[in-house]
Scaffold this active site. Structure first.
Site, PDB file in Angstrom:
ATOM      1  N   LEU C 223       0.598  -1.112  -0.058  1.00 12.42           N
ATOM      2  CA  LEU C 223       0.052  -0.202  -0.049  1.00 12.42           C
ATOM      3  C   LEU C 223       1.021   1.424   0.027  1.00 12.42           C
ATOM      4  CD1 LEU C 223      -3.002   0.902   0.239  1.00 12.42           C
ATOM      5  CD2 LEU C 223      -2.585   1.090   2.836  1.00 12.42           C
ATOM      6  N   ASP C 224       0.602   2.063  -0.998  1.00  9.09           N
ATOM      7  CA  ASP C 224       1.358   3.397  -1.029  1.00  9.09           C
ATOM      8  C   ASP C 224       2.703   3.367  -1.244  1.00  9.09           C
ATOM      9  OD1 ASP C 224      -1.302   4.555  -0.733  1.00  9.09           O
ATOM     10  OD2 ASP C 224      -0.978   5.189   1.408  1.00  9.09           O
TER      11      ASP C 224
END
Lengths: 280, 280, 280, 280
Positions: C223-224
């Protein structure tokens, strides 16, 4: 006429600006610059005023003290032309020190540097070129405590306002950080996203960041997490080598540290909890 | 409590801040933001204050008027939540209008737009999407005077604070510029070095500029030379076509115009001779 | 003449450029733009070529395929005027979608958007204004899998090149991230230092950052943390409220996402391990 | 292996990249960096290639010469580790010279400076600190011709590639500009809008610019209008004094000049009519 800078902070309530400016008017003072800010986060009020006054600074202080008592304020009055006295700590990297010394000599950085201390000797000639005393000694785990006492002693003996870590590659002990809270400025590299651990420019390279940055901040015992004073970034791309990223980063670090030291010297930085209020 | 914004300017002398803040304290007011600046060039003093006060705005104004009389000051009091009323003039380019309308709807641009006027019809559907009245008519040399009278009439009838030239491709007559002095904001492209004449992005391309920019400024009869409000630049290189330069430029123009309109709406812009003082 | 874009990547060795350009010359092609880069980190070679050729694209592909076989290369040939087909996922925030649609209509973003999917209905009118189909359905834990299958189906049925997460506030499952690897672009806020957890603009406010930023990146199951495509920052100070920081941040996010989508549509982005090589 | 940089420019036609890369392959060369650009404005083709080759540079040149004859190309081959030899001209301002010398010593500016010439003596100690020969003499109208001949002589005798005007406050004669065309880089301040005449920072102050800038450019007999190499800007506001604007401007000038000199030293700058093509 005396040109003075007054900084004043207290818990917010009504009437502070009126009371302080009344005291200034009472001293025949003319306000040439005034900034104030109320922090909604902490409820603190901050003000910085530049004043021209015919009254002697000691008398001006007395008047301000009376006002400050009403609000339980912290305050300081300085001559506008008084230069902040900075102790600079360095290791081997020349960039930030060179930038500070160049701008000091150029006359656009209102500080004095009575002493540079280092844990290496290689920047001695640079210090000497600018006519500044340079002390160095190897700092090892067994004598780190002694070196930090030397720093404490210098701060006291040389009437130091500010300790500048100009790429000083040693971590200050929590005790020293506490003793000098709000008086030590450090510079370090910054990235989006941030990286932990060693060799950050290599990590930035591997990660392919498009911006690299530098952050000047007050030093606290929470490493690299003290209140932020100034930040800058520079655009890069995939073609930059680690060494080129590092070169760009060091220029940013120099520029950012000098800017932060200038803000400190001009009494423009206030601490508001874990952040800064800066009146530019 | 009433949240008010006070702007106040006069020739500099001592005691202004004290007098104004005294009036505010007298109204039971609490200052939540205060900025002031004295121009060494013109000798003018400028101040912007945000106040929370239990006093009715009309009464607050009476008190301020008494202070202003002492200093021959120009002043204005507005409700902090009053939106500036803007008449927007456009031609064919959609970018700046789209940016204004988007941010108006998003709630971060405190203006109302009762009317958009254009010398073309193509932006009507955009205006309608945002529910804003749109009037258009061809503007030719023979009816330009009539169109400008329509603008004057709208300004009067619709209680307009600000006329925004959002890439309106007609030059306002000197008479209209004078009538609306300090109330018309324009946006135009800017380059280093500057270019005169037609097709500036082509010139910028030929000249190989490395930065292109946009400037928002007040309109005066001295075309494109009115007091500057906001400027932005973007880095480009030799590989940008004229059309790509223009595309980058138009984004900058939109962003810069919206920022300038926001500053105006928040009463943050003061005129100081041929320049602006802006309290951000 | 056919205007084609060729992308070509393989393990680095000598003779690649010569071989590829030889194939192009053999097709009577004229190179109008050529960029190449060899990654010292991964040993990969990347090249992007724009070509004008009288040869039919199918025949051109055959010739390139022969060269690619020599080097075990991954390659793609596209018509320069072919628009990338993007599926856009949104939630409630309008900014990035508005920016994409505005620039699509303005003609400076070479994409087509056959469909916008959302887990909310509020952006329907914006989509309709731009004449784009809009599908919405509430996404809950129990039907998230079904919604992701709908995304998969749309990607297949609509011949989608790129999925754009324009502030889509749901996390894609690791399986979907893997299925669409290198074809999903996300935008998120970025700060120096970085923050984890909820309400980042509040954290940035408390921490007193002086710059806020936005990062567009490919989505991975980490994530990210996917490969970074584009980043921008904007200067702020202590006086920005959380809401003002957020407003500045959203403008940055919009601008940065549109820029990343443009780079993708122009075939300028290559994956090099966990980073991107971008030929601007 | 020899690491070489090849620059190559000619009128655009098809087959150039293939022919040049073929010659490189024929020398057993491996291309580590290649950039090319075709100017639609002038019809010129530009290419820069970094090559690792086992062939002796003289033999490599012979091979390239044969290719260049086919296209009527201008070309140059240099050892990648050869440092550009720069003659630096200064007057009194220390900033740009200090920046050049610092980065030269730091190892991230691949130039040699055999000599600094000045029309003042005050920078002698700075030159000496960095161990560089410094010659000074007053330059008056009556001996300006003689001083320019000294410059010409130094360029010849010292095998100078580049003359750097690091805030040299004399205007070079048109003859000298012509003699050294494409080999003299100057730095000057830049503003939006531009100003003519004396004391530009005062003009910028009066005009209230929000950005100040610096432009590095090749010197031509058309003063300050030569092809632009690099530009930077910095944000300012109404509160900056003339002296503070000047200080910010000088930092920009230093940074911008050093960047331009680095680009020149790395053979990244090509002239395309009155503009530059720069391969970063």
């Amino acid at each position: 006429m005396h040109q003075l800078i007054l900084t004043f902070s207290c818990n917010d309530t009504s009437g502070i600006v009126h009371a302080v400016t009344g005291a200034i008017v009472g001293c025949g003072g003319n306000i040439t610059e005034l900034q104030q800010f109320t922090s909604l986060d902490t409820g603190r009020f901050f003000m910085r005023v530049e004043v021209d006054t015919p009254v002697h600074p000691d008398d001006f202080c007395q008047v301000i003290e009376q006002v400050s008592d009403l609000f339980g304020a912290a305050w300081q009055v300085s001559a506008a032309n008084r230069k902040a006295r900075a102790l600079v700590l360095v290791s081997k990297a020349a960039g930030p020190l060179n930038d500070l010394l160049f701008h000091l000599r150029a006359g656009d950085l209102p500080i004095e540097i009575p002493l540079i201390l280092s844990n290496h000797d290689n920047l001695r000639s640079l210090a000497e070129f600018y006519g500044i005393e340079f002390g160095s000694q190897a700092v090892l785990p067994e004598n780190k405590h002694e070196f930090e006492n030397r720093i404490r002693q210098c701060v006291a003996d040389l009437d130091i306002d500010l300790v500048v870590l100009a790429r000083y590659m040693q971590i200050l002990s929590p005790e020293l950080c506490d003793d000098l809270a709000g008086r030590v400025i450090n510079i370090h590299h910054s990235f989006l996203p941030g990286f932990k651990g060693a060799n950050p420019y290599r990590q930035a390279h591997i990660r392919g960041v498009k911006l690299i940055g530098a952050t000047a901040h007050f030093v606290t015992s929470d490493l690299d997490e003290g209140p932020i004073i100034e930040q800058n970034v520079h655009r890069v791309d995939h073609s930059y080598t680690v060494s080129e990223l590092s070169s760009v980063g060091q220029r940013l670090e120099s520029e950012t540290l000098t800017a932060a030291v200038r803000l400190f010297a001009q009494k423009r930085i206030f601490l508001d909890g874990i952040r800064t209020v800066i009146f530019k």
